[in-house]
Write a protein that holds these residues in place. Structure first.
Motif, PDB file in Angstrom:
ATOM      1  N   ALA A 105       0.868  -1.182   0.000  1.00 19.84           N
ATOM      2  CA  ALA A 105       0.000   0.000   0.000  1.00 19.84           C
ATOM      3  C   ALA A 105       0.901   1.227   0.000  1.00 19.84           C
ATOM      4  O   ALA A 105       1.811   1.339   0.828  1.00 19.84           O
ATOM      5  N   ASN A 106       0.676   2.134  -0.927  1.00 24.69           N
ATOM      6  CA  ASN A 106       1.543   3.310  -0.992  1.00 24.69           C
ATOM      7  C   ASN A 106       1.071   4.371  -0.001  1.00 24.69           C
ATOM      8  O   ASN A 106       0.066   4.218   0.706  1.00 24.69           O
ATOM      9  N   VAL A 107       1.830   5.474   0.044  1.00 26.33           N
ATOM     10  CA  VAL A 107       1.569   6.525   1.026  1.00 26.33           C
ATOM     11  C   VAL A 107       0.169   7.102   0.852  1.00 26.33           C
ATOM     12  O   VAL A 107      -0.533   7.385   1.831  1.00 26.33           O
ATOM     13  N   GLN A 108      -0.271   7.268  -0.396  1.00 24.31           N
ATOM     14  CA  GLN A 108      -1.591   7.851  -0.647  1.00 24.31           C
ATOM     15  C   GLN A 108      -2.701   6.972  -0.077  1.00 24.31           C
ATOM     16  O   GLN A 108      -3.672   7.473   0.501  1.00 24.31           O
ATOM     17  N   MET A 109      -2.561   5.636  -0.246  1.00 23.70           N
ATOM     18  CA  MET A 109      -3.581   4.734   0.281  1.00 23.70           C
ATOM     19  C   MET A 109      -3.563   4.721   1.805  1.00 23.70           C
ATOM     20  O   MET A 109      -4.613   4.726   2.456  1.00 23.70           O
ATOM     21  N   LEU A 110      -2.352   4.681   2.394  1.00 26.26           N
ATOM     22  CA  LEU A 110      -2.257   4.701   3.857  1.00 26.26           C
ATOM     23  C   LEU A 110      -2.855   5.986   4.423  1.00 26.26           C
ATOM     24  O   LEU A 110      -3.451   5.989   5.506  1.00 26.26           O
ATOM     25  N   LYS A 111      -2.711   7.085   3.693  1.00 26.04           N
ATOM     26  CA  LYS A 111      -3.272   8.354   4.137  1.00 26.04           C
ATOM     27  C   LYS A 111      -4.799   8.278   4.178  1.00 26.04           C
ATOM     28  O   LYS A 111      -5.432   8.778   5.109  1.00 26.04           O
ATOM     29  N   GLY A 134      -5.772   6.248   7.085  1.00 26.89           N
ATOM     30  CA  GLY A 134      -5.357   6.762   8.392  1.00 26.89           C
ATOM     31  C   GLY A 134      -4.463   5.762   9.105  1.00 26.89           C
ATOM     32  O   GLY A 134      -4.508   5.642  10.339  1.00 26.89           O
ATOM     33  N   GLN A 135      -3.648   5.005   8.348  1.00 28.43           N
ATOM     34  CA  GLN A 135      -2.797   3.944   8.885  1.00 28.43           C
ATOM     35  C   GLN A 135      -1.351   4.190   8.481  1.00 28.43           C
ATOM     36  O   GLN A 135      -1.041   5.084   7.678  1.00 28.43           O
ATOM     37  N   THR A 136      -0.468   3.349   9.058  1.00 27.70           N
ATOM     38  CA  THR A 136       0.954   3.371   8.713  1.00 27.70           C
ATOM     39  C   THR A 136       1.321   2.049   8.071  1.00 27.70           C
ATOM     40  O   THR A 136       0.470   1.177   7.868  1.00 27.70           O
ATOM     41  N   GLU A 137       2.616   1.875   7.764  1.00 27.47           N
ATOM     42  CA  GLU A 137       3.074   0.656   7.105  1.00 27.47           C
ATOM     43  C   GLU A 137       2.945  -0.585   7.986  1.00 27.47           C
ATOM     44  O   GLU A 137       3.175  -1.709   7.505  1.00 27.47           O
ATOM     45  N   ILE A 155       0.852  -3.524   6.627  1.00 31.14           N
ATOM     46  CA  ILE A 155       1.320  -4.399   5.557  1.00 31.14           C
ATOM     47  C   ILE A 155       1.457  -5.806   6.111  1.00 31.14           C
ATOM     48  O   ILE A 155       2.097  -6.038   7.152  1.00 31.14           O
ATOM     49  N   GLY A 156       0.851  -6.781   5.432  1.00 29.51           N
ATOM     50  CA  GLY A 156       0.883  -8.174   5.873  1.00 29.51           C
ATOM     51  C   GLY A 156      -0.328  -8.578   6.671  1.00 29.51           C
ATOM     52  O   GLY A 156      -0.503  -9.767   6.965  1.00 29.51           O
ATOM     53  N   LEU A 157      -1.218  -7.619   7.050  1.00 27.78           N
ATOM     54  CA  LEU A 157      -2.426  -7.946   7.801  1.00 27.78           C
ATOM     55  C   LEU A 157      -3.605  -8.142   6.853  1.00 27.78           C
ATOM     56  O   LEU A 157      -3.661  -7.523   5.792  1.00 27.78           O
ATOM     57  N   ALA A 213      -6.893  -4.891   9.473  1.00 22.83           N
ATOM     58  CA  ALA A 213      -6.238  -3.589   9.388  1.00 22.83           C
ATOM     59  C   ALA A 213      -7.256  -2.453   9.391  1.00 22.83           C
ATOM     60  O   ALA A 213      -6.979  -1.363   9.902  1.00 22.83           O
ATOM     61  N   ARG A 214      -8.448  -2.718   8.811  1.00 26.07           N
ATOM     62  CA  ARG A 214      -9.474  -1.680   8.731  1.00 26.07           C
ATOM     63  C   ARG A 214     -10.809  -2.242   9.211  1.00 26.07           C
ATOM     64  O   ARG A 214     -11.692  -2.589   8.423  1.00 26.07           O
ATOM     65  N   PRO A 215     -11.003  -2.372  10.492  1.00 25.16           N
ATOM     66  CA  PRO A 215     -12.240  -2.973  11.027  1.00 25.16           C
ATOM     67  C   PRO A 215     -13.482  -2.149  10.681  1.00 25.16           C
ATOM     68  O   PRO A 215     -14.588  -2.689  10.706  1.00 25.16           O
ATOM     69  N   GLU A 216     -13.315  -0.854  10.335  1.00 27.49           N
ATOM     70  CA  GLU A 216     -14.490  -0.039  10.002  1.00 27.49           C
ATOM     71  C   GLU A 216     -15.175  -0.505   8.717  1.00 27.49           C
ATOM     72  O   GLU A 216     -16.293  -0.082   8.413  1.00 27.49           O
ATOM     73  N   LEU A 217     -14.485  -1.387   7.939  1.00 29.53           N
ATOM     74  CA  LEU A 217     -15.080  -1.892   6.700  1.00 29.53           C
ATOM     75  C   LEU A 217     -15.981  -3.099   6.915  1.00 29.53           C
ATOM     76  O   LEU A 217     -16.590  -3.589   5.961  1.00 29.53           O
TER      77      LEU A 217
END
Length: 739
Positions: A257-263, A266-269, A272-274, A279-283
């Motif tokens: 996931a690149n910086v734009q997607m992480l932005k 609202g996550q960091t690197e 990656i691997g989750l 990684a995004r329980p709100e989904l």
């Protein structure tokens, strides 16, 4: 082909070897990415259509071309004219038509660099992106400059040539040595044989070793390129201006996931691997997750615009709007192993559109409230009404000229057709005074009165009037007009339309003349027959006498003449309704002409001379063709009574046969000839009276046209006239000429 100049060298991006490497399951097929990514730092372009129009090009490609965004939508040849005369546009067109990807290596290209023509070499690929129906939708273009590699290969080739030359020279020296030591060679034959075998083995080993070295060099180069391509790919994803993420497996594990997607997340690197939902329980429970699973299961890409979805900003979940692309990633086995997601945050644009729609709705309400009192809107409505008035008038006429007359100044704003109707060119001035000057004097006051009446009654005026052009010719005009009024209710101008109805007036006049002639022609035999029958009625009780015979014969001739007139009228009616039927048969045209018009031969006042091919077989309606010939001959007898000889001429061409009737009478005026075969047309014979309806030549024309032939007349004043017609030679029948 796209190119860019960096440090004095032209650089192309080549993805062929990279494509081979990325087909491994643990990597991503670059063509799946490059079809949606155009912000790569590498030169990339997408084309569409047979003429190779530029659908998209990233900044690197535009810089490479030295062009701006204005070239988007142009054909590659128009956008980059330097490529004309080189093979690349032709290759692109073949890729488009065949749907087969084209790649090549070490391709030379002459380019203008630093003001002079130089030679470069490139590896490149034109990848055909196919649609669901198998046809080409896009072409992805990437390339890489390999001029240095080609230079190295040329150096190696030159070195091999020198070594080969030295080897040949050494062989020659060895042969001389062997020649001088033939005696020694004989003594050491066995040793030499073994040595020769060893030399052969050594040469084979040396050749194999050279091939192995070349292969190792190429493999090393490929590995370097693959490493470079992989690094570029990772860099492309990380630095792309749009959000990109890659999920793998059924659990949608986040691989990259690149910086734009992480932005957006609202996550960091650390994610990656989750798995995605971890990684995004709100989904959880969001349709977005089901859509991703469907793309993975069905292997079908999905594109959405303005899709509403959650966005985590500073620990708070907000609803945003995104343009998204979900594209499946295929493994080597062909199954879907993952998915690539490309997203653009369009939240602000969507909110702006929503707000804009709300503002427009509010403005619409305000506009409705202001409509009743808005003077500017009233002026617009008046202009619209005026346009509608012009349209209404235009629908009532054809070949219209339009104008607007200012009553105060007399100036007219007219289109070209309006001026043409009055004999003026488009560039000439034409005002209200010029219009009335063209109207014949007897009609001017009537037209002025109609205009004044329309002004007074607020109605459209209609008028038909004759005008005289400046060249003296007479024409008829049909005019319509509606007055326009100022705010005080006074008529200040008039909008009008005109059409030239001269042809219609001439036709009506000829029709009226025809009806008058038809009435007269029918009345004459009827009167004669009526007189004969009245005398016979008075004499019915008297013994039969020669007078009875003359009266009966006279009545018969009157009936016969009426029959001819009625037949002409019936024939004209059939032709007007396209009901003329032909009874075709094969007959001898020469024999028909020799038997035709016997009534003229029997009278003895004229000699009919038949000239032309004998035994000439044609396929036509013999009765109708005989009718045409009789009409031509009767006209020659009627209008050229002093022409003792009348010639019947037969000519055979390649595609048609021509029949002509020629007299040596007074001739016909040139301006009359074009109208002879028109319906209702009668020639003015300078006061001489001739019977008939004037339909004969019109009927002849229709008969000949029904056969697919041509008809015409030629004449010279004082020398005579020739009336002719042609019959086509039908392929299935042809002509049969006697020996």
């Amino acid at each position: 082909m796209g190119l860019t100049c960096q440090n004095g060298k032209y650089r192309y991006i080549w993805v062929y070897s990279f494509s081979q490497y990325m087909n491994a399951p643990q990597y991503i097929k670059p063509e799946d990415l490059l079809s949606v990514l155009f912000s790569s730092p590498n030169a990339t372009a997408v084309y569409g259509g047979e003429n190779i129009h530029i659908l998209s090009a990233n900044a690197a490609m535009l810089k490479l071309w030295g062009k701006g965004k204005a070239v988007i939508g142009q054909s590659l040849e128009d956008a980059v004219p330097e490529l004309k005369g080189q093979p690349f546009v032709g290759i692109l067109k073949k890729v488009w038509l065949s749907g087969e990807t084209y790649m090549d290596k070490n391709v030379p290209s002459e380019l203008h660099v630093d003001g002079r023509l130089q030679l470069f070499y490139f590896d490149f690929e034109y990848k055909a992106i196919l649609g669901g129906d198998g046809s080409t939708r896009y072409i992805l273009h990437t390339a890489f400059e390999v001029s240095d590699r080609m230079a190295a290969q040329l150096v190696v080739a030159e070195k091999s040539r020198i070594e080969h030359q030295l080897s040949e020279e050494l062989t020659a020296i060895n042969e001389e040595y062997q020649a001088s030591n033939e005696d020694l060679a004989a003594l050491n034959e066995e040793y030499q044989t073994a040595n020769d075998a060893l030399a052969v083995l050594n040469e084979e080993y040396q050749l194999a070793n050279e091939k192995l070295m070349i292969f190792q060099q190429e493999l090393q180069q490929i590995n370097l390129e693959l490493t470079d391509s992989e690094a570029r790919f990772r860099t492309l994803v990380d630095n792309a201006p749009v959000a990109i993420a890659i999920y793998r497996g059924a659990d949608m594990v986040i691989e990259q996931a690149n910086v734009q997607m992480l932005k957006i997340w609202g996550q960091t690197e650390r994610v990656i691997g989750l798995p995605l939902l971890e990684a995004r329980p709100e989904l959880t429970g969001h349709p977005y997750v089901d859509l991703i699973r469907r793309v993975i299961d069905e292997g079908i890409s999905h594109t959405g615009y303005g899709v509403k979805g959650p966005s985590n900003q500073e620990g708070e979940v907000h609803q945003g709007y995104f343009d998204v692309i979900y594209k499946p990633i295929a493994s080597v086995a062909g199954s879907v192993s993952g998915i690539i997601v490309v997203a653009s945050d369009v939240t602000q644009n969507m909110l702006s559109r929503i707000r804009e729609a709300e503002i427009l709705e509010e403005m619409a309400v305000i506009n409705e409230e202001l409509t009743a009192s808005n003077d500017e809107l009233m002026a617009y409505q008046k202009q619209l009404q005026e346009v509608n008035t012009r349209l209404e008038i235009a629908l009532d006429a054809s070949n219209l000229g339009s104008t607007e007359v200012d009553f105060a100044s007399g100036k007219m704003d007219s289109n070209d057709q309006f001026k043409k109707n009055f004999g003026f060119s488009a560039s000439e001035a034409f005002d209200y005074d010029d219009l009335f000057e063209a109207i014949l004097p007897d009609h001017r006051e009537r037209v002025r009165g109609l205009v004044q009446q329309a002004i007074a009654n607020h109605t459209v005026y209609h008028a038909e009037y004759p005008i005289r052009w400046r060249d003296g010719s007479l024409h008829w005009i049909k005019a319509h007009g509606r007055p326009r009024y100022n705010d005080l209710g006074a008529a200040d101008r008039i909008v009008g339309m005109t059409s030239d109805i001269t042809k219609e007036k001439h036709f009506e006049q000829r029709k009226d003349d025809f009806l008058s002639i038809a009435s007269h022609e029918l009345k004459t035999p009827i009167t004669a027959m009526k007189a004969s029958l009245q005398l016979l009625d008075r004499m019915k009780d008297k013994p039969f006498s020669p007078l009875h015979t003359r009266l009966i014969e006279q009545a018969g001739k009157s009936v016969e003449k009426m029959g001819v007139l009625v037949d002409d009228l019936l024939n004209m009616n059939r032709m007007s309704e396209n009901q003329l039927q032909l009874d075709r048969s094969n007959f001898d045209l020469y024999q028909m002409l020799s038997m035709s018009c016997n009534h003229v031969r029997l009278e003895g006042s004229h000699e009919l001379k038949l000239i032309g091919e004998q035994d000439l077989m044609v396929n036509a309606d013999e009765h109708r063709i005989d009718q045409v010939v009789i009409n031509f001959v009767n006209n020659a007898v009627k209008y050229a009574p002093d022409s003792r000889v009348i010639e019947l001429l037969l000519e055979v061409g390649k595609t048609e046969v021509k029949v002509a009737v020629k007299d040596f009478g007074p001739g016909i005026k040139p301006d009359t000839l074009p109208n002879l075969f028109d319906r209702y047309y009668r020639v003015d014979h300078s006061g001489k009276a001739y019977t008939g309806l004037g339909l004969g030549l019109y009927i002849c024309s229709e008969i000949v046209k029904k056969h697919g032939g041509r008809i015409g007349a030629e004449s010279v004043i004082g020398e005579g006239s020739t009336f002719w017609f042609t019959l086509p030679i039908l392929p299935e029948v042809g002509l049969s000429l006697g020996e």
